[in-house]
Design a protein around this motif. Structure first.
Motif, mmCIF file in Angstrom:
data_model
loop_
_atom_site.group_PDB
_atom_site.id
_atom_site.type_symbol
_atom_site.label_atom_id
_atom_site.label_comp_id
_atom_site.label_asym_id
_atom_site.label_seq_id
_atom_site.Cartn_x
_atom_site.Cartn_y
_atom_site.Cartn_z
ATOM 1 N N UNK A 109 0.833 -1.202 0.000
ATOM 2 C CA UNK A 109 0.000 0.000 0.000
ATOM 3 C C UNK A 109 0.870 1.256 0.000
ATOM 4 N N UNK A 110 1.926 1.259 0.797
ATOM 5 C CA UNK A 110 2.795 2.437 0.878
ATOM 6 C C UNK A 110 3.444 2.732 -0.470
ATOM 7 N N UNK A 111 3.840 1.678 -1.174
ATOM 8 C CA UNK A 111 4.556 1.877 -2.441
ATOM 9 C C UNK A 111 3.684 1.575 -3.654
ATOM 10 N N UNK A 112 2.406 1.846 -3.558
ATOM 11 C CA UNK A 112 1.464 1.497 -4.622
ATOM 12 C C UNK A 112 1.827 2.156 -5.955
ATOM 13 N N UNK A 113 2.443 3.303 -5.912
ATOM 14 C CA UNK A 113 2.787 4.024 -7.139
ATOM 15 C C UNK A 113 4.154 3.635 -7.703
ATOM 16 N N UNK A 114 4.935 2.872 -6.938
ATOM 17 C CA UNK A 114 6.287 2.498 -7.360
ATOM 18 C C UNK A 114 6.380 0.979 -7.401
ATOM 19 N N UNK A 115 6.348 0.417 -8.605
ATOM 20 C CA UNK A 115 6.320 -1.035 -8.735
ATOM 21 C C UNK A 115 7.697 -1.669 -8.691
ATOM 22 N N UNK A 116 8.722 -0.904 -8.305
ATOM 23 C CA UNK A 116 10.086 -1.434 -8.299
ATOM 24 C C UNK A 116 10.229 -2.658 -7.408
ATOM 25 N N UNK A 117 9.687 -2.609 -6.202
ATOM 26 C CA UNK A 117 9.830 -3.735 -5.275
ATOM 27 C C UNK A 117 8.520 -4.468 -5.047
ATOM 28 N N UNK A 118 7.511 -4.141 -5.805
ATOM 29 C CA UNK A 118 6.213 -4.736 -5.549
ATOM 30 C C UNK A 118 6.176 -6.225 -5.851
ATOM 31 N N UNK A 119 6.979 -6.686 -6.782
ATOM 32 C CA UNK A 119 7.023 -8.117 -7.060
ATOM 33 C C UNK A 119 7.473 -8.898 -5.849
ATOM 34 N N UNK A 120 8.480 -8.396 -5.163
ATOM 35 C CA UNK A 120 8.971 -9.044 -3.944
ATOM 36 C C UNK A 120 7.885 -9.079 -2.885
ATOM 37 N N UNK A 121 7.231 -7.953 -2.634
ATOM 38 C CA UNK A 121 6.189 -7.920 -1.616
ATOM 39 C C UNK A 121 5.004 -8.794 -1.990
ATOM 40 N N UNK A 122 4.630 -8.804 -3.250
ATOM 41 C CA UNK A 122 3.512 -9.644 -3.686
ATOM 42 C C UNK A 122 3.845 -11.125 -3.524
#
Length: 150
Positions: A109-122
């Motif tokens: 949620x905090x980085x919703x606009x920055x998909x750089x690390x979202x794959x790791x969190x997902x």
């Protein structure tokens, strides 16, 4: 269902332990002096939250995190350590899985606009869900050894 080398319960334990190692690596590579003394992690999060498209994130950060930056830095850093340790050893595993899932969702949620690390969190969130509902603490865990969560 027959699996290669290990049974299904053992593969789930491997998944759980791997997730724990991932959390421990996240803890290990953090500049703890920077987080605790200079507030680098909280400063970064303040910048991200300040530009966030959702007002609830900006308000929540301003009300919860901003007034207590040192405490929040310690909570984030040591939560990652505790999650990793709990998952690797299999101690209080369901608690660690739910805590990790919540932390990953918070990061998402905090980085919703920055998909750089979202794959790791997902991926970490998905592994947490699978490990939780498949009860990955049934083998190779302290929970199993002492009879918790049967």
């Amino acid at each position: 269902m027959q699996t290669i080398w290990l049974g299904a319960a053992e593969w789930l334990a491997v998944l759980r332990i791997g997730l724990g190692l991932w959390w421990l690596e996240s803890w290990r590579h953090k500049d703890k002096k920077g987080w605790f003394e200079r507030g680098t992690g909280i400063a970064w999060a303040a910048d991200v939250a300040g530009k966030h498209r959702w007002a609830a994130v900006r308000t929540g950060f301003r009300r919860v995190v901003a007034p207590r930056p040192k405490v929040m830095a310690h909570i984030v850093v040591y939560a990652e350590f505790a999650l990793g340790l709990g998952l690797v050893t299999g101690f209080l595993t369901p608690v660690a899985l739910v805590g990790g899932l919540l932390l990953n969702l918070l990061y998402l949620v905090l980085m919703i606009h920055d998909w750089a690390e979202q794959g790791q969190n997902a991926m970490m969130a998905l592994i947490s869900i699978v490990a939780l509902f498949a009860m990955s603490w049934q083998v190779w865990s302290l929970d199993e050894a002492i009879g918790l969560f049967r």
